[in-house]
Motif scaffolding. Sequence first.
Motif, PDB file in Angstrom:
ATOM      1  N   ARG A 155      -2.175   3.716   6.497  1.00 45.89           N
ATOM      2  CA  ARG A 155      -2.889   2.979   7.544  1.00 45.89           C
ATOM      3  C   ARG A 155      -4.310   2.618   7.132  1.00 45.89           C
ATOM      4  N   GLY A 156      -4.972   3.491   6.377  1.00 53.69           N
ATOM      5  CA  GLY A 156      -6.388   3.320   6.075  1.00 53.69           C
ATOM      6  C   GLY A 156      -6.646   2.245   5.027  1.00 53.69           C
ATOM      7  N   GLU A 157      -7.147   1.107   5.443  1.00 52.33           N
ATOM      8  CA  GLU A 157      -7.350  -0.010   4.526  1.00 52.33           C
ATOM      9  C   GLU A 157      -8.463   0.277   3.526  1.00 52.33           C
ATOM     10  N   ASP A 158      -9.481   1.012   3.924  1.00 55.40           N
ATOM     11  CA  ASP A 158     -10.547   1.348   2.985  1.00 55.40           C
ATOM     12  C   ASP A 158     -10.018   2.222   1.844  1.00 55.40           C
ATOM     13  N   GLY A 159      -9.231   3.224   2.189  1.00 55.15           N
ATOM     14  CA  GLY A 159      -8.650   4.091   1.173  1.00 55.15           C
ATOM     15  C   GLY A 159      -7.651   3.364   0.294  1.00 55.15           C
ATOM     16  N   ALA A 170      -6.853   1.806 -14.347  1.00 57.30           N
ATOM     17  CA  ALA A 170      -6.044   2.607 -15.270  1.00 57.30           C
ATOM     18  C   ALA A 170      -5.027   1.762 -16.033  1.00 57.30           C
ATOM     19  N   GLY A 171      -4.930   0.472 -15.713  1.00 54.18           N
ATOM     20  CA  GLY A 171      -3.999  -0.404 -16.411  1.00 54.18           C
ATOM     21  C   GLY A 171      -2.700  -0.667 -15.687  1.00 54.18           C
ATOM     22  N   GLY A 172      -2.556  -0.135 -14.467  1.00 54.41           N
ATOM     23  CA  GLY A 172      -1.355  -0.394 -13.681  1.00 54.41           C
ATOM     24  C   GLY A 172      -1.540  -1.571 -12.749  1.00 54.41           C
ATOM     25  N   LYS A 173      -0.549  -1.775 -11.897  1.00 55.95           N
ATOM     26  CA  LYS A 173      -0.617  -2.824 -10.887  1.00 55.95           C
ATOM     27  C   LYS A 173      -0.369  -2.202  -9.522  1.00 55.95           C
ATOM     28  N   ALA A 174      -1.039  -2.724  -8.499  1.00 56.51           N
ATOM     29  CA  ALA A 174      -0.915  -2.147  -7.160  1.00 56.51           C
ATOM     30  C   ALA A 174      -0.717  -3.244  -6.128  1.00 56.51           C
ATOM     31  N   LEU A 175       0.105  -2.920  -5.142  1.00 57.13           N
ATOM     32  CA  LEU A 175       0.305  -3.796  -3.983  1.00 57.13           C
ATOM     33  C   LEU A 175      -0.095  -3.007  -2.748  1.00 57.13           C
ATOM     34  N   VAL A 176      -1.142  -3.448  -2.080  1.00 52.94           N
ATOM     35  CA  VAL A 176      -1.639  -2.770  -0.881  1.00 52.94           C
ATOM     36  C   VAL A 176      -0.858  -3.257   0.331  1.00 52.94           C
ATOM     37  N   ILE A 177      -0.272  -2.316   1.075  1.00 48.45           N
ATOM     38  CA  ILE A 177       0.491  -2.652   2.278  1.00 48.45           C
ATOM     39  C   ILE A 177       0.031  -1.735   3.409  1.00 48.45           C
ATOM     40  N   PRO A 178      -0.905  -2.182   4.229  1.00 50.97           N
ATOM     41  CA  PRO A 178      -1.360  -1.344   5.357  1.00 50.97           C
ATOM     42  C   PRO A 178      -0.297  -1.323   6.458  1.00 50.97           C
ATOM     43  N   ILE A 179       0.296  -0.171   6.674  1.00 44.51           N
ATOM     44  CA  ILE A 179       1.330  -0.040   7.703  1.00 44.51           C
ATOM     45  C   ILE A 179       1.235   1.329   8.351  1.00 44.51           C
ATOM     46  N   ASP A 180       1.881   1.447   9.502  1.00 41.77           N
ATOM     47  CA  ASP A 180       2.122   2.742  10.131  1.00 41.77           C
ATOM     48  C   ASP A 180       3.548   3.136   9.759  1.00 41.77           C
ATOM     49  N   TRP A 397      -4.036   9.246  15.744  1.00 45.83           N
ATOM     50  CA  TRP A 397      -3.551   7.976  16.279  1.00 45.83           C
ATOM     51  C   TRP A 397      -4.041   6.776  15.486  1.00 45.83           C
ATOM     52  N   ARG A 398      -5.141   6.924  14.788  1.00 47.68           N
ATOM     53  CA  ARG A 398      -5.681   5.815  13.997  1.00 47.68           C
ATOM     54  C   ARG A 398      -6.402   6.388  12.783  1.00 47.68           C
TER      55      ARG A 398
END
Length: 449
Positions: A155-159, A170-180, A397-398
């Motif tokens: 849930r935490g978009e900052d994190g 580090a040389g990897g790839k990331a996909l950020v998906i903010p969800i509950d 809750w958030r």
Amino acid sequence: MSARIFNMLLGVWLTAAPALLGYTGAARTNDSIVGPIVASVALMAMWEVLRPLRWINFAFGLWLIAAPSIFDYEGSPLFNSLIVGALLSSFALVRGRRTKRFGGGWSSLWRHAIPSEDQDGRPEVVVVTGASAGVGRAVVREFAKRKAKIGLLARGEDGLAGARKEVEAAGGKALVIPIDVSDAEQVEAAAAAVEEAFGPIDIWVNNAMVSVLSPVKEMPPEEFKRVTDVTYLSYVYGTLAALRRMLPRDRGTIVQVGSALAYRSIPLQSAYCGAKHAVKGFTDALRSELIHDKSRVRITMVQLPAHNTPQFSWIKTRMPNHPQPVPPIFQPEVAAEAIYWAAHHNRRELTVGWPAAKAIWGNKIIPGFLDWYLALKGYGGQQTGEPVDPNRPDNLWRPVPGDHGARGIFSHRAKPDSIHLRLNLHRGTVIAAGVIALMLLATGIFIWY
């Protein structure tokens, strides 16, 4: 491994030959000493991490060939020594095929040089829930070291943003998906997004959690439901999303991040303990179904002790003092290493740290005593001596704003490693070392008397 089995049998034969063939003197002493060592070395060399030990048996084979000339053997001792020596040396030359199951060299006794790519030679595609902080964040870093492609769910978009930067650095790839993750439709959509961006998911790590530090009598029903939705049902939803994709391909690994509290509940965390018990029950049932279906999809559970994570700064609490992990405490990197290892080895369940093992086995042996012990120690053990700020935010809750990283505020008390984990990861080696020690002891006693 067949060559190692043959050499182990040759060692057993050498040990028994003096009695079976009725010879005495130097030949008897030599075979009684060499036999147990050969058998023990062959047993240890079955583990790939100790495969170089086979050269010890090659040397013993040459010794057995030379021994008749040195000690003037005649008759059955002569032929036995020559034949066994030739076979022993020949089998010791057989290296055998490499496997991933037991590690790849001496260095894996203290670090794990596990390939960063899957069997197709491509970077692994991994999904981690609860990826923004704590153990989940440490797990993300562990996979990022191997340049994996990682779906980051939380849930935490900052994190999440901080985790993405670390993965890319580090040389990897990331996909950020903010969800509950307590929403099954959101989890399914996230899985689809990861596969669309990176390809087939190889490993799914269920790690998300929330908890409430409170007596049962003071908790409202909606808080029990919320903890259960996140800490148990999110594992169900994540597992289902992974299975929909892994089962048709007949490959993939699901890692459930558990806790010693899946076996031994403690006061003030009834909802969390109940959820972890549920995860274990769900996982055991699914594992049996996968075995029944002869599926190569694998599921494992990693049972953790207390770790120094940010959760103790944002867990909802009704207690007067600041929450803390029950000592002894470990850094989250210890958990991350264990989770990464479990994702790449065929272990049904992995227990991390002596405190977790003690709690699990203690509950099997003396559950009634632990009820009383935790009634006395469990309240104070989960709180520091400092009052908690009644206005501090919690994450029930958030999400709490900000990038909180992997570690919490107890680094000065947290252990960076676990001897128990080291032994557990190499339990085959430990058992083999014990066997060789016992056989050498038995040989010494036999010769002495």
